[in-house]
Design an enzyme around this catalytic site. Structure first.
Site, PDB file in Angstrom:
ATOM      1  N   ARG A  28       0.681  -1.227  -0.011  1.00 15.79           N
ATOM      2  CA  ARG A  28      -0.048   0.012   0.082  1.00 15.79           C
ATOM      3  C   ARG A  28       1.014   1.255  -0.061  1.00 15.79           C
ATOM      4  O   ARG A  28       0.826   2.013  -0.909  1.00 15.79           O
ATOM      5  CB  ARG A  28      -1.077   0.010   1.244  1.00 15.79           C
ATOM      6  CG  ARG A  28      -1.900   1.148   1.143  1.00 15.79           C
ATOM      7  CD  ARG A  28      -2.871   1.185   2.493  1.00 15.79           C
ATOM      8  NE  ARG A  28      -3.704   0.091   2.464  1.00 15.79           N
ATOM      9  CZ  ARG A  28      -4.424  -0.119   3.346  1.00 15.79           C
ATOM     10  NH1 ARG A  28      -4.488   0.806   4.461  1.00 15.79           N
ATOM     11  NH2 ARG A  28      -5.349  -1.252   3.549  1.00 15.79           N
ATOM     12  N   HIS A  74      -7.961  -3.422  -7.780  1.00 12.05           N
ATOM     13  CA  HIS A  74      -7.842  -2.854  -6.680  1.00 12.05           C
ATOM     14  C   HIS A  74      -9.098  -2.795  -5.798  1.00 12.05           C
ATOM     15  O   HIS A  74      -9.805  -1.826  -5.919  1.00 12.05           O
ATOM     16  CB  HIS A  74      -7.297  -1.407  -6.890  1.00 12.05           C
ATOM     17  CG  HIS A  74      -6.555  -0.637  -5.677  1.00 12.05           C
ATOM     18  ND1 HIS A  74      -5.241  -1.227  -5.101  1.00 12.05           N
ATOM     19  CD2 HIS A  74      -6.913   0.403  -4.708  1.00 12.05           C
ATOM     20  CE1 HIS A  74      -5.000  -0.444  -4.258  1.00 12.05           C
ATOM     21  NE2 HIS A  74      -5.757   0.474  -4.011  1.00 12.05           N
ATOM     22  N   TYR A 118     -16.636  14.165 -13.841  1.00 12.00           N
ATOM     23  CA  TYR A 118     -16.556  15.312 -14.571  1.00 12.00           C
ATOM     24  C   TYR A 118     -15.021  15.421 -15.358  1.00 12.00           C
ATOM     25  O   TYR A 118     -15.062  15.847 -16.436  1.00 12.00           O
ATOM     26  CB  TYR A 118     -16.508  16.618 -13.510  1.00 12.00           C
ATOM     27  CG  TYR A 118     -17.887  16.842 -12.964  1.00 12.00           C
ATOM     28  CD1 TYR A 118     -18.972  17.081 -13.690  1.00 12.00           C
ATOM     29  CD2 TYR A 118     -17.868  16.907 -11.594  1.00 12.00           C
ATOM     30  CE1 TYR A 118     -20.172  17.173 -13.051  1.00 12.00           C
ATOM     31  CE2 TYR A 118     -19.272  17.063 -10.855  1.00 12.00           C
ATOM     32  CZ  TYR A 118     -20.422  17.121 -11.547  1.00 12.00           C
ATOM     33  OH  TYR A 118     -21.384  17.254 -10.988  1.00 12.00           O
TER      34      TYR A 118
END
Length: 819
Positions: A28, A74, A118
């Site tokens: 991680r 993931h 967006y």
């Protein structure tokens, strides 16, 4: 049967947390030493590449890429994936961005990126080099979280991404901070390391002299960079790039065009403006953020005649205009977190690239050999074309045709398959030339690949050439300037203080404040805010550039710069010293307060109740480091029952000591040595058992007064006590009575108008000249009596004086003070 295990909580927590720690360290938070990527970054790049979301194609919605990463590789929240993706697209965080993004991808002001629905993204061109040759069996693969497909555990990385883009991360027990570097410099260092595997650090630093932050700025401290490159840990100073611009009307402004790496610009501008608002350094008129599409620009407009260097130094020291960057270069090397210097990083990268190039060459060689085999068969077919056509026509089906070809002409299975699937147009005359050319190319290619696989030098030459190609295509000039030495910031603290007029007041109980002239002048002195049982002992006009020294009865001295005192209305009580001082005792009182401009050579004397005297110098009290929270000693006391009777400045003058039992001793202060502030001093007076010193004062007047506990007061000539030497018993100044004997309550010098006297000795309070000295006495019953000392006649040394009233002898004295 139930499967219940009895285990201690300690074992369970240790085992589970150990497993969790191992996961977040390896999977991680820390980057791999080979490709410089954390797992989430690697998965984003691989998934986008797999989906064809590459730089030569159009942009795609970020949400689609995030969804693919989350669904396939993931299994974590979409926000963590999107945050990682956004960071890889931010050109003020990465030296070479790996993702291109359309839309709002955040800003240096800490603004968040627009939602992923967006924005649009694709891999950048240089990211393609991170993934180059991934389909050629070059990297190890592992099953994804649901075992449905495989993902790479490292990327081929055709450039040293770990150093180029750096890394930050925090895991369990480990953190990493690797700064970004210049691509061209890193590649030059790698190329040199390939040619010189045992290269020394100093030589490598000729190619890679230091970090190169995407935000530019100035990096100071070559020695610290070297230490970091050697050990993995070090600290450099990163300073903003500033310039002074002239404005109209003789004004100037400081312009900031580059700020330190990972400093939030909006927060920095606010902090600089806070300095202006709170007037922490005088001279700043306005702070503006003038950044636009052309680049960063912060304008700090100065007032006329402001000292720009002092202001700049203050901002460097107390804001993020200058920061320390701490190298902590930790990366995963062979599944283990290691703190590494530059040499292990470059060595690991070169070893990784060697494996990639060899594996790729083997893959390409195998592929070329297979194709060569088929091309050889096709060339042979074209030379016996008519027989082969006849054979195929005579065959029953495709399988029979292949079998006939293998038996009749000894073609292999692969060649026979290629022949029977051959299209008719490929039987033209020009095709034989094409095939022969292809055969020659394949033979050359195979020879080259064999050389790469079999010969290290050839392989390393390929590695160097590919690195130089990346450098040629993507290199850009260095942005951060390197300076050998970190400049020490020196600030004259006096220049930071805005000079203002104020009034400083101190009470005996330890309340202090400064008051604006406006608040002071709108009230009378008597209206001072204080507790009823407290006395105002000091009030004086001051400037904020002065210093306040407070001497207490327990031998402590307290220092306060006037500008640091709380600005409080005259009618308010003020700030008590115990609010900030951790060692201000409940029975501690202020004996003396004074304002000073500097710490000079002034000498003081202090006399204790139990008969010690000392001299010490003011220069001992130049501000100590912990002055805000702790007082320091000016005299050492014998025990808990001892305290200071008097502390005052002195020249080479006589001192008068008066004891409770009525003995007075006079000697010159020259007999008392000047000692350190923490020393106890020397014996002042030979006291009888049970006797203590009540008063001590400088002999600079012709007469003195004595007040007894029974309220009897007398004035006597100081000449009646001739000067002797210290440590004697002295002469009696009262007549001993068998019943109700008089004991000295207070004594001091008497000033008759026209004689010089320092009022500071009695009340530390400035009195206008011409005022008569008045002693105000309060009895234990609360009655108050006032006597003008100049009205008293002179008495004999052995006289007990006269009672100030007919009844005071029975009431007894509670307090007395000079006004």
């Amino acid at each position: 049967m139930s499967n219940i295990q009895n285990m201690s909580l300690e074992d369970i927590m240790g085992e589970r947390f150990g497993r969790y720690s191992k996961y977040i360290i390896q999977e991680r938070a820390l980057p791999d030493i080979r490709d410089g990527l954390k797992p989430v970054q690697r998965r984003i790049l691989y998934s986008m590449n797999k989906d064809g979301n590459t730089f030569e194609k159009g942009f795609r919605k970020s949400a689609k890429s995030v969804g693919n990463v989350m669904g396939n590789f993931h299994p974590h929240g979409d926000s963590s994936i999107y945050d990682a993706m956004v960071r890889m697209s931010q050109d003020w965080k990465n030296r070479e961005t790996l993702i291109e993004m359309h839309g709002n991808n955040g800003s240096m002001d800490g603004d968040p990126a627009a939602a992923m629905r967006y924005t649009e993204a694709r891999l950048s061109e240089i990211a393609g080099y991170m993934l180059q040759d991934i389909d050629k069996n070059t990297v190890p693969w592992a099953w994804n979280f649901d075992d449905t497909e495989k993902e790479p555990t490292v990327l081929p990385a055709a450039f040293p991404n770990l150093l180029v883009n750096g890394a930050t991360g925090i895991s369990a027990g480990y953190a990493t901070d690797i700064p970004p570097h210049n691509l061209a410099e890193v590649i030059d260092a790698v190329v040199y390391m390939i040619d010189h595997p045992k290269a020394k650090l100093d030589k490598l630093m000729e190619f890679l002299p230091g970090p190169d932050f995407p935000t530019g700025a100035i990096i100071q401290g070559k020695d610290e960079i070297r230490k970091a490159y050697e050990t993995g840990k070090g600290r450099v100073v990163v300073r903003s790039r500033t310039a002074i611009e002239e404005l109209r009307g003789g004004k100037k402004q400081i312009v900031v065009t580059e700020i330190p790496y990972e400093v939030n610009k909006a927060v920095l501008v606010k902090k600089i403006d806070d300095v202006r608002v709170n007037n922490k350094v005088p001279g700043i008129a306005e702070v503006r953020d003038e950044s636009d599409r052309d680049g960063l620009r912060i304008a700090i407009e100065l007032k006329k005649d402001a000292d720009e260097q002092t202001i700049l130094n203050y901002l460097f020291k107390y804001t993020d205009l200058q920061v320390n960057y701490n190298f902590n270069m930790v990366a995963i090397d062979n599944y283990t977190p290691r703190q590494v210097g530059i040499i292990p990083m470059l060595t690991s990268y070169i070893a990784h690239r060697r494996e990639i190039i060899v594996a790729r060459s083997k893959f390409d060689k195998e592929k070329a050999e297979k194709r060569l085999h088929i091309v050889e068969g096709l060339i042979r077919v074209l030379s016996i074309l008519d027989e082969v056509i006849a054979l195929i026509r005579a065959s029953e089906n495709k399988a029979d045709a292949k079998e006939n070809l293998k038996v009749s002409y000894e073609f292999t299975e692969e060649q026979a398959e290629a022949i029977v699937t051959l299209q008719l147009y490929r039987l033209t005359n020009t095709d034989i030339v094409t095939l022969e050319n292809e055969e020659a190319e394949l033979r050359d290619r195979i020879t080259t690949l064999k050389a790469i696989i079999g010969d290290e030098r050839t392989m390393y030459n390929v590695m160097k050439r590919e690195l130089r190609d990346v450098k040629k295509k993507f290199a850009d000039p260095r942005r951060s300037e390197l300076q050998d030495q970190a400049q020490t910031i020196e600030i004259d603290t006096a220049s930071l203080i805005v000079e203002e007029d104020t009034f400083v007041s101190v009470t005996r109980g330890g309340y202090i404040k400064r008051t604006s002239p406006r608040s002071f002048n709108s009230s009378t002195v008597e209206e001072v805010g204080k507790r009823d049982d407290d006395d105002l002992i000091f009030i004086q006009q001051a400037k904020t550039t002065q210093h306040l020294l407070l001497f207490t009865n327990l031998g402590n001295v307290i220092y306060r710069p006037v500008h640091e005192l709380a600005d409080i209305r005259w009618k308010d009580i003020g700030e008590h010293l115990s609010q900030n001082l951790v060692n201000f005792a409940s029975n501690e009182e202020i004996l003396r307060a004074e304002l000073v401009d500097d710490f000079g050579t002034q000498t003081y004397f202090a006399v204790t109740r139990l008969g010690q005297v000392k001299r010490f110098e003011r220069k001992e009290f130049t501000p100590w480091r912990t002055y805000k929270s702790k007082s320091t000693k000016y005299a050492k006391l014998k025990n808990d029952e001892d305290y200071i009777v008097t502390v005052a400045p002195i020249q080479l003058e006589d001192v008068m000591l008066v004891t409770y039992q009525g003995y007075a001793l006079r000697f010159n202060i020259d007999e008392v040595p000047v000692v350190g502030s923490k020393a106890a001093g020397v014996k002042a007076m030979n006291l009888k058992d049970g006797d203590t010193i009540v008063s001590a004062f400088i002999v600079n007047t012709a007469s003195m007064y004595l007040l007894t506990q029974r309220g009897s007061l007398k004035r006597m000539a100081v000449d009646q006590i001739p000067a002797t030497s210290r440590a004697k018993r002295g002469l009696q100044v009262l007549r001993e009575l068998k019943t109700k004997p008089h004991r000295v309550f207070q004594a001091g010098a008497v000033q008759i108008e026209g004689e010089a006297v320092d009022f500071d000795l009695f009340a530390s309070m400035e009195e206008p000249s011409g005022n008569r000295q008045r002693l105000e006495i309060m009895s234990k019953t609360g009655k108050t009596y006032a006597v003008y000392l100049d009205q008293l006649g002179l008495s004999e040394r052995t006289s007990n004086g006269s009672f100030v009233s007919d009844t005071i002898s029975d009431e007894e004295v509670f307090s007395a003070k000079i006004l």
